[in-house]
Motif scaffolding. Structure first.
Motif, short mmCIF file in Angstrom:
data_model
loop_
_atom_site.label_atom_id
_atom_site.label_comp_id
_atom_site.label_asym_id
_atom_site.label_seq_id
_atom_site.Cartn_x
_atom_site.Cartn_y
_atom_site.Cartn_z
N ASN A 30 0.87 -1.18 0.00
CA ASN A 30 0.00 0.00 0.00
C ASN A 30 0.90 1.23 0.00
O ASN A 30 1.86 1.29 0.78
CB ASN A 30 -0.90 0.02 1.24
N ILE A 34 0.88 7.13 -5.37
CA ILE A 34 1.18 6.13 -6.39
C ILE A 34 2.18 6.64 -7.42
O ILE A 34 3.06 5.89 -7.85
CB ILE A 34 -0.12 5.62 -7.08
N SER A 37 5.69 6.59 -5.93
CA SER A 37 6.13 5.20 -5.79
C SER A 37 6.46 4.59 -7.15
O SER A 37 7.41 3.82 -7.28
CB SER A 37 5.06 4.37 -5.07
N ARG A 38 5.66 4.91 -8.18
CA ARG A 38 5.97 4.42 -9.53
C ARG A 38 7.34 4.92 -9.96
O ARG A 38 8.13 4.18 -10.54
CB ARG A 38 4.91 4.88 -10.52
N SER A 63 -5.52 -0.66 -12.61
CA SER A 63 -4.34 -0.04 -13.22
C SER A 63 -4.76 1.12 -14.12
O SER A 63 -4.16 2.20 -14.06
CB SER A 63 -3.56 -1.08 -14.03
N LYS A 67 -5.08 3.25 -9.74
CA LYS A 67 -5.12 2.78 -8.35
C LYS A 67 -4.13 1.66 -8.06
O LYS A 67 -3.97 1.25 -6.91
CB LYS A 67 -6.53 2.32 -8.00
N VAL A 68 -3.47 1.15 -9.09
CA VAL A 68 -2.46 0.12 -8.89
C VAL A 68 -1.42 0.23 -10.00
O VAL A 68 -1.72 0.64 -11.12
CB VAL A 68 -3.08 -1.31 -8.85
N LEU A 81 1.78 -2.25 -6.42
CA LEU A 81 1.64 -1.05 -5.59
C LEU A 81 0.18 -0.61 -5.63
O LEU A 81 -0.35 -0.31 -6.71
CB LEU A 81 2.53 0.07 -6.12
N ALA A 83 -2.63 2.09 -4.50
CA ALA A 83 -2.79 3.47 -4.05
C ALA A 83 -3.73 3.54 -2.86
O ALA A 83 -4.86 3.08 -2.92
CB ALA A 83 -3.31 4.34 -5.19
#
Length: 161
Positions: A30, A34, A37-38, A63, A67-68, A81, A83
């Motif tokens: 989590n 996002i 983190s990306r 995606s 959200k991911v 990952l 969000a």
């Protein structure tokens, strides 16, 4: 005087044999931001982000909506990952550093999946949910002794000819 002694027989419960779990399939984290983190995992650490049909079917809509994000390590480990913009700051207690992680997923051959679930049940391991079946395979989610979520999952069973 006769003493009463409660004797409980130790009945051996089955366990998974060494080598049954084949590898760590994925790690899901989590993350609060996002995009940051990306960048960190993709650009700074050099992990390849999955795109298009490489993204697991169960995560494609997440995606597309941002959200991911999914990455792959050189040895094939998938890093998901998720969000969570409202994620609380990390706990200042270093003994609770796992609070940023969602779960670790272990891969297992489909023929051993049901046995693994039965082993968990016989040992009274708390199961969060599952077993579940999806187009991408089957999974069961359960907690380790510290309350960290673990998954055992398998690809769809393929008939051998």
């Amino acid at each position: 005087m006769k003493s009463s002694v409660n004797v409980t027989k130790n009945v051996a419960k089955p366990t998974l044999l060494p080598g049954t779990l084949r590898r760590v399939h994925h790690v899901a984290l989590n993350v609060k931001d996002i995009q940051a983190s990306r960048w960190f995992y993709g650009e700074m650490l050099g992990l390849r982000e999955l795109t298009g049909n490489e993204i697991p079917a169960t995560l494609r809509s997440l995606s597309k909506s941002g959200k991911v994000a999914n990455f792959v390590t050189p040895d094939g480990l998938i890093l998901d990952l998720f969000a969570e913009p409202e994620l609380s700051p990390p706990d200042p207690d270093p003994t609770r550093e796992f609070t940023r992680a969602n779960h670790i997923g272990f891969d297992i051959h489909p023929k051993y999946f049901d046995r693994a679930v039965e082993v968990l049940r016989q040992h009274h391991v708390p199961i969060s949910h599952g077993p579940v079946s999806r187009p991408t395979g089957r999974g069961v989610y359960f907690y380790d002794p510290d309350g960290f979520l673990i998954e055992i999952r398998c690809d769809p069973a393929v008939e051998e000819s």
